[in-house]
Motif scaffolding. Sequence first.
Motif, PDB file in Angstrom:
ATOM      1  N   GLN A   7       0.860  -1.185   0.000  1.00  7.75           N
ATOM      2  CA  GLN A   7       0.000   0.000   0.000  1.00  7.75           C
ATOM      3  C   GLN A   7       0.896   1.235   0.000  1.00  7.75           C
ATOM      4  O   GLN A   7       1.777   1.374   0.853  1.00  7.75           O
ATOM      5  N   GLY A   8       0.632   2.111  -0.952  1.00  7.28           N
ATOM      6  CA  GLY A   8       1.406   3.336  -1.057  1.00  7.28           C
ATOM      7  C   GLY A   8       0.544   4.555  -0.785  1.00  7.28           C
ATOM      8  O   GLY A   8      -0.676   4.527  -0.983  1.00  7.28           O
ATOM      9  N   TYR A   9       1.188   5.605  -0.332  1.00  7.68           N
ATOM     10  CA  TYR A   9       0.515   6.877  -0.048  1.00  7.68           C
ATOM     11  C   TYR A   9       0.948   7.845  -1.140  1.00  7.68           C
ATOM     12  O   TYR A   9       2.091   8.288  -1.173  1.00  7.68           O
ATOM     13  N   TYR A  10       0.009   8.127  -2.044  1.00 10.78           N
ATOM     14  CA  TYR A  10       0.323   8.829  -3.280  1.00 10.78           C
ATOM     15  C   TYR A  10      -0.244  10.245  -3.301  1.00 10.78           C
ATOM     16  O   TYR A  10      -1.317  10.512  -2.747  1.00 10.78           O
ATOM     17  N   VAL A  11       0.491  11.121  -3.968  1.00 11.60           N
ATOM     18  CA  VAL A  11       0.047  12.500  -4.189  1.00 11.60           C
ATOM     19  C   VAL A  11       0.166  12.801  -5.679  1.00 11.60           C
ATOM     20  O   VAL A  11       0.798  12.051  -6.430  1.00 11.60           O
ATOM     21  N   ARG A  12      -0.441  13.906  -6.095  1.00  7.72           N
ATOM     22  CA  ARG A  12      -0.260  14.342  -7.478  1.00  7.72           C
ATOM     23  C   ARG A  12       1.199  14.763  -7.693  1.00  7.72           C
ATOM     24  O   ARG A  12       1.888  15.167  -6.765  1.00  7.72           O
ATOM     25  N   GLN A  13       1.647  14.665  -8.903  1.00 11.25           N
ATOM     26  CA  GLN A  13       3.049  14.952  -9.210  1.00 11.25           C
ATOM     27  C   GLN A  13       3.440  16.367  -8.776  1.00 11.25           C
ATOM     28  O   GLN A  13       4.575  16.612  -8.361  1.00 11.25           O
ATOM     29  N   ASP A  14       2.498  17.328  -8.853  1.00 10.19           N
ATOM     30  CA  ASP A  14       2.815  18.718  -8.518  1.00 10.19           C
ATOM     31  C   ASP A  14       2.558  19.063  -7.050  1.00 10.19           C
ATOM     32  O   ASP A  14       2.642  20.216  -6.645  1.00 10.19           O
ATOM     33  N   SER A  15       2.241  18.062  -6.233  1.00 15.74           N
ATOM     34  CA  SER A  15       1.924  18.313  -4.820  1.00 15.74           C
ATOM     35  C   SER A  15       3.168  18.732  -4.032  1.00 15.74           C
ATOM     36  O   SER A  15       4.264  18.205  -4.253  1.00 15.74           O
ATOM     37  N   PRO A  16       3.009  19.662  -3.083  1.00 15.54           N
ATOM     38  CA  PRO A  16       4.144  20.050  -2.233  1.00 15.54           C
ATOM     39  C   PRO A  16       4.399  19.064  -1.091  1.00 15.54           C
ATOM     40  O   PRO A  16       5.376  19.211  -0.349  1.00 15.54           O
ATOM     41  N   ILE A  17       3.548  18.075  -0.934  1.00 13.09           N
ATOM     42  CA  ILE A  17       3.669  17.137   0.186  1.00 13.09           C
ATOM     43  C   ILE A  17       4.866  16.215  -0.014  1.00 13.09           C
ATOM     44  O   ILE A  17       4.976  15.523  -1.041  1.00 13.09           O
ATOM     45  N   ARG A  18       5.766  16.217   0.987  1.00 13.53           N
ATOM     46  CA  ARG A  18       6.963  15.374   0.933  1.00 13.53           C
ATOM     47  C   ARG A  18       7.135  14.548   2.201  1.00 13.53           C
ATOM     48  O   ARG A  18       7.616  13.420   2.152  1.00 13.53           O
ATOM     49  N   GLY A  19       6.799  15.142   3.348  1.00 11.30           N
ATOM     50  CA  GLY A  19       7.026  14.467   4.612  1.00 11.30           C
ATOM     51  C   GLY A  19       5.821  14.524   5.526  1.00 11.30           C
ATOM     52  O   GLY A  19       4.792  15.129   5.185  1.00 11.30           O
ATOM     53  N   PRO A  20       5.917  13.925   6.714  1.00 15.17           N
ATOM     54  CA  PRO A  20       4.790  13.841   7.648  1.00 15.17           C
ATOM     55  C   PRO A  20       4.172  15.195   7.992  1.00 15.17           C
ATOM     56  O   PRO A  20       2.949  15.341   8.021  1.00 15.17           O
ATOM     57  N   ARG A  21       5.004  16.187   8.249  1.00 17.95           N
ATOM     58  CA  ARG A  21       4.475  17.486   8.687  1.00 17.95           C
ATOM     59  C   ARG A  21       3.661  18.170   7.591  1.00 17.95           C
ATOM     60  O   ARG A  21       2.776  18.988   7.884  1.00 17.95           O
ATOM     61  N   ASP A  22       3.922  17.808   6.349  1.00 15.96           N
ATOM     62  CA  ASP A  22       3.181  18.417   5.240  1.00 15.96           C
ATOM     63  C   ASP A  22       1.723  17.961   5.185  1.00 15.96           C
ATOM     64  O   ASP A  22       0.915  18.536   4.449  1.00 15.96           O
ATOM     65  N   LEU A  23       1.390  16.928   5.948  1.00 20.61           N
ATOM     66  CA  LEU A  23       0.024  16.410   5.922  1.00 20.61           C
ATOM     67  C   LEU A  23      -0.920  17.143   6.872  1.00 20.61           C
ATOM     68  O   LEU A  23      -2.132  16.939   6.815  1.00 20.61           O
ATOM     69  N   ILE A  24      -0.381  17.982   7.746  1.00 29.21           N
ATOM     70  CA  ILE A  24      -1.234  18.713   8.682  1.00 29.21           C
ATOM     71  C   ILE A  24      -2.202  19.604   7.894  1.00 29.21           C
ATOM     72  O   ILE A  24      -1.801  20.373   7.034  1.00 29.21           O
ATOM     73  N   GLY A  25      -3.493  19.438   8.168  1.00 28.29           N
ATOM     74  CA  GLY A  25      -4.514  20.200   7.460  1.00 28.29           C
ATOM     75  C   GLY A  25      -4.880  19.643   6.099  1.00 28.29           C
ATOM     76  O   GLY A  25      -5.668  20.259   5.371  1.00 28.29           O
ATOM     77  N   ARG A  26      -4.350  18.473   5.758  1.00 29.43           N
ATOM     78  CA  ARG A  26      -4.624  17.871   4.448  1.00 29.43           C
ATOM     79  C   ARG A  26      -5.610  16.705   4.577  1.00 29.43           C
ATOM     80  O   ARG A  26      -5.824  16.162   5.654  1.00 29.43           O
ATOM     81  N   LYS A  27      -6.181  16.306   3.437  1.00 29.69           N
ATOM     82  CA  LYS A  27      -7.130  15.202   3.393  1.00 29.69           C
ATOM     83  C   LYS A  27      -6.451  13.958   2.802  1.00 29.69           C
ATOM     84  O   LYS A  27      -5.812  14.045   1.748  1.00 29.69           O
ATOM     85  N   VAL A  28      -6.631  12.832   3.491  1.00 24.70           N
ATOM     86  CA  VAL A  28      -6.071  11.562   3.032  1.00 24.70           C
ATOM     87  C   VAL A  28      -7.221  10.601   2.771  1.00 24.70           C
ATOM     88  O   VAL A  28      -8.004  10.290   3.670  1.00 24.70           O
ATOM     89  N   GLY A  29      -7.338  10.125   1.538  1.00 24.42           N
ATOM     90  CA  GLY A  29      -8.403   9.201   1.175  1.00 24.42           C
ATOM     91  C   GLY A  29      -7.944   7.754   1.281  1.00 24.42           C
ATOM     92  O   GLY A  29      -6.852   7.399   0.828  1.00 24.42           O
ATOM     93  N   MET A  30      -8.776   6.915   1.892  1.00 20.60           N
ATOM     94  CA  MET A  30      -8.455   5.493   2.059  1.00 20.60           C
ATOM     95  C   MET A  30      -9.741   4.684   2.011  1.00 20.60           C
ATOM     96  O   MET A  30     -10.839   5.234   2.165  1.00 20.60           O
ATOM     97  N   ASN A  31      -9.609   3.368   1.829  1.00 20.95           N
ATOM     98  CA  ASN A  31     -10.811   2.564   1.602  1.00 20.95           C
ATOM     99  C   ASN A  31     -11.713   2.468   2.819  1.00 20.95           C
ATOM    100  O   ASN A  31     -12.929   2.375   2.691  1.00 20.95           O
ATOM    101  N   THR A  32     -11.134   2.453   4.012  1.00 21.51           N
ATOM    102  CA  THR A  32     -11.951   2.376   5.224  1.00 21.51           C
ATOM    103  C   THR A  32     -11.161   2.936   6.387  1.00 21.51           C
ATOM    104  O   THR A  32      -9.924   2.886   6.395  1.00 21.51           O
ATOM    105  N   LEU A  33     -11.865   3.490   7.370  1.00 25.09           N
ATOM    106  CA  LEU A  33     -11.192   4.048   8.544  1.00 25.09           C
ATOM    107  C   LEU A  33     -11.045   2.965   9.608  1.00 25.09           C
ATOM    108  O   LEU A  33     -11.774   1.983   9.640  1.00 25.09           O
ATOM    109  N   GLY A  34     -10.061   3.144  10.474  1.00 24.26           N
ATOM    110  CA  GLY A  34      -9.844   2.215  11.568  1.00 24.26           C
ATOM    111  C   GLY A  34      -9.194   0.917  11.156  1.00 24.26           C
ATOM    112  O   GLY A  34      -9.267  -0.071  11.896  1.00 24.26           O
TER     113      GLY A  34
END
Length: 338
Positions: A117-144
Amino acid sequence: MSPLRRTLAAAAALLTLTAAACGTDAEAAGQTTTLRYQGSVGQVTLPELAADLGYLGDVKLDWIGNVTGGPADIQATATGQSDFGGAFNGAIVKLAAAGAPITAVVSYYGSDAQTFQGYYVRQDSPIRGPRDLIGRKVGMNTLGAHAEAVLKTWLVQGGLTPAEIGRVELVALPPVNTEQSLRARQIDVAVLGGVIRDKAVANGGVRTVFTDHELLGAFSAGAYVFRDDFVRRNPETVRAFVGGVGQAIEWARAQPRETVVARLEQIIAKRGRNEDPSLVRYWKSSGVAGKGGLITDREFTTWIDWLADAGELKGERPKPGDIYTNDYNPFASGGGAA
């Protein structure tokens, strides 16, 4: 020793004879030989593959619908709506710790160098590390489940506080819609696995931030469970199921990729559910670490410790041996397919 066990213990037993013995033993004992289960749209589960290969013998599968997330699948098993279900091992820990009388019997998916399982962003996304995810939305198949547990493990290792982790918004999405949501900028990160991930990568324009394999190495991540009362009433049926799934894992591991993909396409075509077969063309491996789906303590202690540290388990930490068993797996004693 029963005829079934003697057959399964024979190192060079013919697979068809092994499967037939399993089914015959269950029928002779008056046990249930039809198993109700939930499938997955456009994909072939290991039990479905095992049945098609003839590894389940007289044990039949009764498809009662599709499910998008593991927690819902094993909840259906715990409440008797289905006879078996599969989920991320952490979700199994949570349900068992809550008092559900279920036991994991065989691994069915995991992460390795080919399947993860990989955590993917768009090619032009500024997200590189953990701190960049603050305030961002992460989509996944199910929670928990798997995706959330791995993500939060990565965020903790990245130095985020609980309050900062709470600002990472998790969004539940059907796997077939996650890539589209990422490209439409409805989410910032998409958790993609298996054939869905490979299809998204082949389409271009996305890049990996991290993967569960990079974070944790190779491991089996999820298992099939049965209710304890079902196992007590139908031990030979469970044994046939586990042995058949184990044989299917090893068959897929030993075959050329093209052979496995062709078989999966045939299964989808034969079952007539009006599905798009394109996903299975990206199949690479089951990702299961243990031979024949054997389960190890580590595959549960990792998530028991994480859930306990996160405050999601009350009271004493459950012991892995209380949650899973390899007793019904012929590979535990050197049996099964080579």
